[in-house]
Design a protein around this motif. Structure first.
Motif, PDB file in Angstrom:
ATOM      1  N   GLY A 148       0.801  -1.215   0.000  1.00 28.92           N
ATOM      2  CA  GLY A 148       0.000   0.000   0.000  1.00 28.92           C
ATOM      3  C   GLY A 148       0.825   1.252   0.000  1.00 28.92           C
ATOM      4  N   GLU A 149       2.057   1.157   0.488  1.00 26.94           N
ATOM      5  CA  GLU A 149       2.884   2.342   0.606  1.00 26.94           C
ATOM      6  C   GLU A 149       3.731   2.609  -0.633  1.00 26.94           C
ATOM      7  N   LEU A 150       4.140   1.598  -1.354  1.00 28.14           N
ATOM      8  CA  LEU A 150       5.037   1.775  -2.496  1.00 28.14           C
ATOM      9  C   LEU A 150       4.269   1.756  -3.807  1.00 28.14           C
ATOM     10  N   VAL A 151       4.523   2.749  -4.630  1.00 24.30           N
ATOM     11  CA  VAL A 151       3.868   2.856  -5.928  1.00 24.30           C
ATOM     12  C   VAL A 151       4.753   2.192  -6.971  1.00 24.30           C
ATOM     13  N   ASP A 152       4.194   1.202  -7.698  1.00 23.77           N
ATOM     14  CA  ASP A 152       5.008   0.511  -8.690  1.00 23.77           C
ATOM     15  C   ASP A 152       4.486   0.655 -10.114  1.00 23.77           C
ATOM     16  N   ILE A 153       3.292   1.229 -10.312  1.00 24.28           N
ATOM     17  CA  ILE A 153       2.755   1.486 -11.647  1.00 24.28           C
ATOM     18  C   ILE A 153       2.231   2.926 -11.681  1.00 24.28           C
ATOM     19  N   ILE A 154       2.758   3.691 -12.602  1.00 27.68           N
ATOM     20  CA  ILE A 154       2.366   5.095 -12.705  1.00 27.68           C
ATOM     21  C   ILE A 154       1.845   5.338 -14.119  1.00 27.68           C
ATOM     22  N   GLU A 155       0.604   5.759 -14.238  1.00 29.74           N
ATOM     23  CA  GLU A 155      -0.005   6.030 -15.547  1.00 29.74           C
ATOM     24  C   GLU A 155      -1.197   6.947 -15.380  1.00 29.74           C
ATOM     25  N   TRP A 156      -1.641   7.513 -16.513  1.00 27.99           N
ATOM     26  CA  TRP A 156      -2.827   8.383 -16.506  1.00 27.99           C
ATOM     27  C   TRP A 156      -3.719   7.974 -17.656  1.00 27.99           C
ATOM     28  N   THR A 157      -4.894   7.492 -17.322  1.00 29.99           N
ATOM     29  CA  THR A 157      -5.889   7.156 -18.339  1.00 29.99           C
ATOM     30  C   THR A 157      -6.909   8.293 -18.364  1.00 29.99           C
ATOM     31  N   GLN A 158      -6.788   9.134 -19.369  1.00 32.94           N
ATOM     32  CA  GLN A 158      -7.623  10.333 -19.444  1.00 32.94           C
ATOM     33  C   GLN A 158      -9.091   9.968 -19.643  1.00 32.94           C
ATOM     34  N   THR A 159      -9.958  10.662 -18.925  1.00 32.18           N
ATOM     35  CA  THR A 159     -11.390  10.399 -19.021  1.00 32.18           C
ATOM     36  C   THR A 159     -12.158  11.591 -19.570  1.00 32.18           C
ATOM     37  N   PRO A 173       6.116   9.857 -24.961  1.00 30.97           N
ATOM     38  CA  PRO A 173       5.391   8.583 -24.990  1.00 30.97           C
ATOM     39  C   PRO A 173       6.306   7.356 -24.988  1.00 30.97           C
ATOM     40  N   GLY A 174       5.970   6.391 -24.133  1.00 32.67           N
ATOM     41  CA  GLY A 174       6.742   5.162 -24.013  1.00 32.67           C
ATOM     42  C   GLY A 174       6.523   4.545 -22.645  1.00 32.67           C
ATOM     43  N   ILE A 175       7.193   3.397 -22.379  1.00 31.50           N
ATOM     44  CA  ILE A 175       7.133   2.723 -21.086  1.00 31.50           C
ATOM     45  C   ILE A 175       8.533   2.751 -20.492  1.00 31.50           C
ATOM     46  N   TYR A 176       8.624   3.234 -19.266  1.00 29.84           N
ATOM     47  CA  TYR A 176       9.931   3.435 -18.631  1.00 29.84           C
ATOM     48  C   TYR A 176      10.000   2.698 -17.303  1.00 29.84           C
ATOM     49  N   GLU A 177      11.178   2.158 -17.008  1.00 28.53           N
ATOM     50  CA  GLU A 177      11.456   1.581 -15.709  1.00 28.53           C
ATOM     51  C   GLU A 177      12.283   2.613 -14.938  1.00 28.53           C
ATOM     52  N   LEU A 178      11.726   3.109 -13.866  1.00 23.66           N
ATOM     53  CA  LEU A 178      12.328   4.239 -13.155  1.00 23.66           C
ATOM     54  C   LEU A 178      13.541   3.786 -12.349  1.00 23.66           C
ATOM     55  N   LYS A 179      14.701   3.950 -12.957  1.00 23.05           N
ATOM     56  CA  LYS A 179      15.975   3.633 -12.313  1.00 23.05           C
ATOM     57  C   LYS A 179      16.920   4.813 -12.530  1.00 23.05           C
ATOM     58  N   THR A 180      18.045   4.750 -11.879  1.00 24.03           N
ATOM     59  CA  THR A 180      18.978   5.880 -11.933  1.00 24.03           C
ATOM     60  C   THR A 180      19.417   6.208 -13.347  1.00 24.03           C
ATOM     61  N   GLU A 181      19.530   5.198 -14.232  1.00 25.85           N
ATOM     62  CA  GLU A 181      20.030   5.471 -15.574  1.00 25.85           C
ATOM     63  C   GLU A 181      19.067   6.284 -16.434  1.00 25.85           C
TER      64      GLU A 181
END
Length: 358
Positions: A9-20, A64-72
């Motif tokens: 519940g505390e850690l966010v692992d998927i971040i996206e916005w589905t516009q309505t 636009p794209g899918i990213y894995e949020l890491k230091t690089e």
């Protein structure tokens, strides 16, 4: 709640916005104190841009794209938070999404009439309205200039200001161009293009870009429009004032009780336009006629030029007689006064002598 559920519940692992909806320009992902899991997936769809913000400071921008949020792939955020190589801990950051599709059918219009000089009628007041489209061209600039801490920025929050800018530039462009109200409708596209160019820099300062600008109508004051309509009617009727007056009277009869008023108004309008047309019509200049002059042969000497009344006085005073030779412009040769129609020599009494009393 177990430890794993608490961590989930505390850690966010998927971040996206589905516009309505189609009115939101910027949206802040609802993290609310939750930390973002290192390696979380960020999905940025077509027509979107995402920005990571660290303590109010703009960090990394994602197209636009899918990213894995890491230091690089978080170079700016890594620098701001002083992450060391191999850092893999959860982190805090705000994620803003921006809608980069076109926002359609935004309205603009003049609240007050614009006073301009027309080539034909002089000073005139016009109103105009239309629509336009915009899109976010630079999300970073848009964020700095307009969004700030707003977690749900709507188009209504900026459209009024943009419309005012369009009206101001429209008025300037219209005033700078020589135009005639009779041909103005054919200039809509040209005028819209010049207004678009004039507002480009102003819109770009907010990270925005105007797509299409449409001028739907430029209207004249009602009374001026009525005069133009009546003038068109006269043209169709071939400037037949009688026919126009009959037309106005017929319209008045169709409207019932107000028929006589409308007919009178129509006649007055027609007479006024007829007088104006006659006052402005270019007529041939009137050349004044010079008085006729005459030349006489008196005692072997040419006398003249003489006016008609002067010659008549000489006849009455018997300084000359009906046989005196005369010439005027246009005559091929001299002739006696009695042969010229303008002199009634038979109506002149003979000279008085004392013998006439006997």
């Amino acid at each position: 709640m177990g430890l794993m559920n608490w961590l989930g519940g505390e850690l966010v692992d998927i971040i996206e916005w589905t516009q309505t909806d189609d009115s939101t320009m910027a949206y802040r992902f609802p993290r609310y104190r939750n930390e973002i899991k290192f390696g979380a997936k960020l999905t940025v769809r077509e027509g979107q841009v995402a920005i990571l913000v660290n303590l109010g400071q703009l960090a990394d921008v994602f197209t636009p794209g899918i990213y894995e949020l890491k230091t690089e792939n978080l170079p700016v955020l890594s620098s701001l938070q002083h992450w060391q190589h191999g850092f893999e801990s959860p982190f805090k950051a705000e994620v803003y999404f921006f809608n980069t599709t076109d926002f359609l059918s935004l309205k603009w219009g003049t609240k007050q009439a614009i006073t301009l000089t027309d080539q034909t009628v002089g000073l005139i007041r016009l109103r105009a309205f239309g629509s336009y489209t915009i899109r976010i061209a630079d999300a970073a600039v848009f964020f700095r200039k307009l969004v700030g801490t707003d977690g749900n920025f709507e188009i209504d929050e900026v459209s009024e200001h943009l419309s005012q800018a369009l009206v101001a530039r429209f008025s300037e462009q219209l005033a700078s161009e020589a135009f005639s109200i009779s041909t103005l409708a054919s200039k809509y596209s040209e005028l819209a293009s010049s207004v678009t160019k004039a507002t480009a820099t102003e819109f770009a300062a907010y990270g925005l870009e105007i797509g299409q600008l449409y001028i739907e109508n430029i209207s004249l004051p009602e009374k001026v429009q009525q005069v133009l309509d009546d003038k068109t009617g006269l043209t169709i009727l071939g400037d037949d004032l009688g026919a126009y007056t009959q037309m106005q009277a017929a319209k008045g009869m169709e409207s019932g009780g107000s028929g006589s008023d409308m007919a009178s108004a129509g006649v007055g309008m027609a007479l006024g336009m007829q007088m104006a047309r006659e006052m402005t019509q270019e007529n041939d200049p009137v050349i004044p006629q010079l008085p006729k002059t005459y030349y006489l042969m008196v005692n072997g000497q040419r006398v003249g030029p003489l006016a008609l009344n002067t010659v008549q006085d000489m006849l009455l005073n018997h300084d000359i007689n009906s046989e005196t030779m005369c010439w005027k412009k246009g005559m091929k040769e001299w002739m006696a006064l009695e042969m010229m129609s303008e002199f009634e020599t038979n109506a002149i009494p003979p000279p008085f002598s004392p013998s006439s009393q006997r």
